[in-house]
Design a protein around this motif. Structure first.
Motif, PDB file in Angstrom:
ATOM      1  N   GLU A   1       5.216  -6.938  -0.724  1.00 59.49           N
ATOM      2  CA  GLU A   1       4.175  -6.218   0.017  1.00 59.49           C
ATOM      3  C   GLU A   1       2.989  -5.972  -0.894  1.00 59.49           C
ATOM      4  OE1 GLU A   1       1.841  -2.880   1.605  1.00 59.49           O
ATOM      5  OE2 GLU A   1       2.920  -2.931  -0.273  1.00 59.49           O
ATOM      6  N   GLU A   2       3.278  -5.700  -2.161  1.00 58.05           N
ATOM      7  CA  GLU A   2       2.213  -5.319  -3.104  1.00 58.05           C
ATOM      8  C   GLU A   2       1.445  -6.520  -3.637  1.00 58.05           C
ATOM      9  OE1 GLU A   2       1.531  -2.362  -3.354  1.00 58.05           O
ATOM     10  OE2 GLU A   2       3.304  -1.091  -3.233  1.00 58.05           O
TER      11      GLU A   2
ATOM     12  N   MET B   1       0.840  -1.199   0.000  1.00 62.31           N
ATOM     13  CA  MET B   1       0.000   0.000   0.000  1.00 62.31           C
ATOM     14  C   MET B   1       0.869   1.240   0.000  1.00 62.31           C
ATOM     15  SD  MET B   1      -3.225  -0.245  -0.158  1.00 62.31           S
ATOM     16  CE  MET B   1      -4.233  -1.704  -0.253  1.00 62.31           C
ATOM     17  N   THR B   2       0.266   2.328   0.286  1.00 64.99           N
ATOM     18  CA  THR B   2       1.039   3.543   0.170  1.00 64.99           C
ATOM     19  C   THR B   2       0.619   4.601   1.163  1.00 64.99           C
ATOM     20  OG1 THR B   2       0.912   5.531  -1.149  1.00 64.99           O
ATOM     21  CG2 THR B   2      -0.404   3.716  -1.847  1.00 64.99           C
TER      22      THR B   2
ATOM     23  N   ASP C   1       6.216   4.790  -4.131  1.00 65.23           N
ATOM     24  CA  ASP C   1       5.815   3.611  -3.330  1.00 65.23           C
ATOM     25  C   ASP C   1       6.723   2.437  -3.655  1.00 65.23           C
ATOM     26  OD1 ASP C   1       4.494   1.764  -1.796  1.00 65.23           O
ATOM     27  OD2 ASP C   1       2.747   1.634  -3.081  1.00 65.23           O
ATOM     28  N   MET C   2       7.750   2.199  -2.873  1.00 63.31           N
ATOM     29  CA  MET C   2       8.315   3.075  -1.879  1.00 63.31           C
ATOM     30  C   MET C   2       9.839   3.061  -1.958  1.00 63.31           C
ATOM     31  SD  MET C   2       7.998   0.854   1.705  1.00 63.31           S
ATOM     32  CE  MET C   2       9.206   1.836   2.565  1.00 63.31           C
TER      33      MET C   2
ATOM     34  N   ASP D   1       6.398   3.404   4.693  1.00 63.09           N
ATOM     35  CA  ASP D   1       5.353   3.142   3.693  1.00 63.09           C
ATOM     36  C   ASP D   1       4.051   3.852   4.086  1.00 63.09           C
ATOM     37  OD1 ASP D   1       4.521   2.064   1.314  1.00 63.09           O
ATOM     38  OD2 ASP D   1       3.930   0.133   2.163  1.00 63.09           O
TER      39      ASP D   1
ATOM     40  N   HIS E   1       9.500  -2.118   1.838  1.00 63.96           N
ATOM     41  CA  HIS E   1       9.339  -3.170   0.816  1.00 63.96           C
ATOM     42  C   HIS E   1      10.041  -2.766  -0.471  1.00 63.96           C
ATOM     43  CE1 HIS E   1       6.092  -1.251  -1.604  1.00 63.96           C
ATOM     44  NE2 HIS E   1       5.560  -0.852  -0.465  1.00 63.96           N
TER      45      HIS E   1
HETATM   46 ZN   LIG Z   1       3.966   0.570  -0.393  1.00 61.55          ZN
END
Ligand SMILES: [Zn+2]
Length: 484
Positions: free
Chosen positions: A173-174, A1-2, A139-140, A201, A107
């Motif tokens: 992570e994504e 996420m971001t 990101d990121m 993040d 990440h």
């Molecule tokens: Zn992220």
């Protein structure tokens, strides 16, 4: 996420007095550090770390090489993961050892990006019109590079923190099936055991027309979960309708779900938010905020506040139908009707607990409710039961972290509120929080609220924002770990 998405979606925040404290002088020669920080950033962007064709290991090795070249002992570094492409890097920066370590996580993977969709090559670092372009600039990888640069700078000046600082640069992570933080928690907990975790993040500085408006810190996050609802039926000819139509059965259940509200519940972070927010708001809203802080909370006040979607999502777990799919022909009774219900679960509750609650509310033995796996537990796979794991309800941000933030952010962005947020997405913090290590999304990256490009096309970061992000994290970590 971001972080940027979480800043935009963040449902609550509280304002804090920003103390004016003696500014911490940056060590000599900021420019060489900035130059090195950009070199690292470029190197990371140029290495494709998508799940489809990229390699996390290549990026992790490149960073390992930087630490080795700078004189970090090889024995303080580990390259490890479940397979050749998903090796995570763990680096330990030794401190005085009086306190439990701080863990920094970032990440290394990025969301897929197609060259055809982009104006520029997403996997080639490009400087243009005051921006850095490339997949991962928001990101990121910008923050991965900042974490690496921070440790290299501190090491160069011989800084000895009051405790060990651990850096983990990780996979998936994504998406993908090898989430590095989860894997490290489960397989090498001793390497990353820490008092608390900083994860850039999340959090960050929101700009509106160039002006900083808030400094957001993610202090907690909701748990993301998808559920698949299914009704099956023998079907038949549509000229001969029968009462147990699969579509009606599912629609009736969804109707019941739409009227249901999970119980309202406050935790350390949301309580602090409403306390502060009640002083800023006025009239009925302020009264209602005060009223929900009482024991027991005033049910009418809860009801009124819940009419605002942002307050509602702060107060409770939410579930909403997001997809519907049913039938196979215009002239046939449906043999199958299916819906996806997406939930954002308050910390302190498990995905299985929410599945059971959905079953109870649907109140129909004909509707099957299954769990749709994500990142850590099988992307897109369907499971009869959901995971039982629950994170502890969050406490307010640790005072030492808040003090360091007030000192450094107060100097760099004087007068703007430091805002504690509960992200309604999920980051790797979900795993560290679940492991009992409180995790804070902290970053000094500034971003215009209408220039959020994480996961999108032509992802970019202003050069000035990157430079300030480098300065912020260096000052922040040093302030936090300077022996008193
Ligand atoms: Zn992220």
């Amino acid at each position: 996420m971001t972080r940027r998405i979480s800043v935009l979606l963040c449902s609550y925040y509280f304002f804090l007095t920003i103390c004016t404290l003696a500014p911490l002088a940056r060590a000599q020669a900021a420019d060489p550090n900035h130059k090195e920080a950009v070199d690292i950033f470029r190197e990371l962007i140029d290495i494709n770390t998508t799940d489809s064709v990229g390699s996390i290991t290549d990026a992790a090795k490149a960073m390992q090489q930087r630490f080795l070249t700078a004189g970090f002992p090889a024995s303080d570094m580990q390259l490890l993961g479940p397979n050749d492409l998903k090796q995570n890097l763990v680096v330990r920066y030794h401190g005085a050892g009086g306190k439990k370590p701080i863990l920094l996580i970032g990440h290394l993977d990025v969301v897929e990006a197609r060259r055809d969709d982009w104006t520029t090559d997403p996997f080639q670092f490009l400087t243009k019109d005051g921006y850095y372009y490339g997949r991962g600039t928001q990101d990121m990888k910008e923050s991965d590079a900042i974490l690496v640069e921070t440790l290299l700078s501190l090491h160069r000046e011989g800084f000895r923190p009051d405790r060990d600082i651990i850096l983990a640069l990780t996979a998936d992570e994504e998406g993908g099936k090898s989430n590095g933080v989860n894997w490290l928690v489960e397989n090498h907990r001793n390497l990353i055991e820490a008092e608390y975790v900083l994860n850039p993040d999340g959090g960050g500085v929101e700009l509106r027309q160039g002006k900083a408006t808030i400094f957001a810190v993610d202090a907690s996050e909701k748990l993301y979960a998808d559920y698949q609802l299914t009704v099956t039926n023998p079907g038949g000819h549509s000229s001969l309708p029968v009462p147990d139509n699969a579509i009606y059965e599912l629609a009736d259940g969804l109707e019941r779900l739409s009227h249901y509200a999970f119980p309202a519940e406050l935790n350390g972070v949301t309580r602090a938010y409403f306390e502060t927010e009640s002083k800023i708001m006025s009239g009925q809203t302020a009264d209602d905020m005060r009223a929900i802080l009482k024991t027991p909370p005033d049910p009418d006040a809860v009801k009124r506040l819940s009419q605002t979607p942002e307050y509602n999502s702060t107060l409770r777990t939410t579930c909403v139908a997001t997809r519907l799919d049913a039938g196979h022909a215009n002239n046939a009774l449906p043999q199958r009707a299916q819906a996806i219900v997406n939930c954002r679960i308050l910390p302190g509750h498990s995905k299985e607990e929410v599945r059971q609650e959905i079953i109870r509310v649907l109140d129909s033995p004909k509707i099957g409710v299954k769990y749709v796996g994500d990142g850590a537990d099988g992307q897109g796979e369907i499971f009869d039961k959901a995971p039982d794991k629950k994170a502890l309800p969050p406490a307010a941000i640790k005072p030492e972290v808040m003090q360091a933030l007030q000192q450094v952010a107060g100097k760099m962005w004087p007068g703007i509120p430091i805002v504690s947020t509960m992200a309604d997405g999920a980051s790797d913090g979900i795993f560290t929080n679940a492991a009992g290590m409180p995790t804070y999304g902290v970053s000094g990256i500034e971003l215009e609220s209408d220039d959020v490009r994480a996961h999108g096309k032509d992802e970019r970061l202003p050069i000035a924002s990157y430079d300030r992000g480098v300065d912020f994290f260096y000052d922040f970590l040093k302030t936090l770990t300077t022996p008193h």
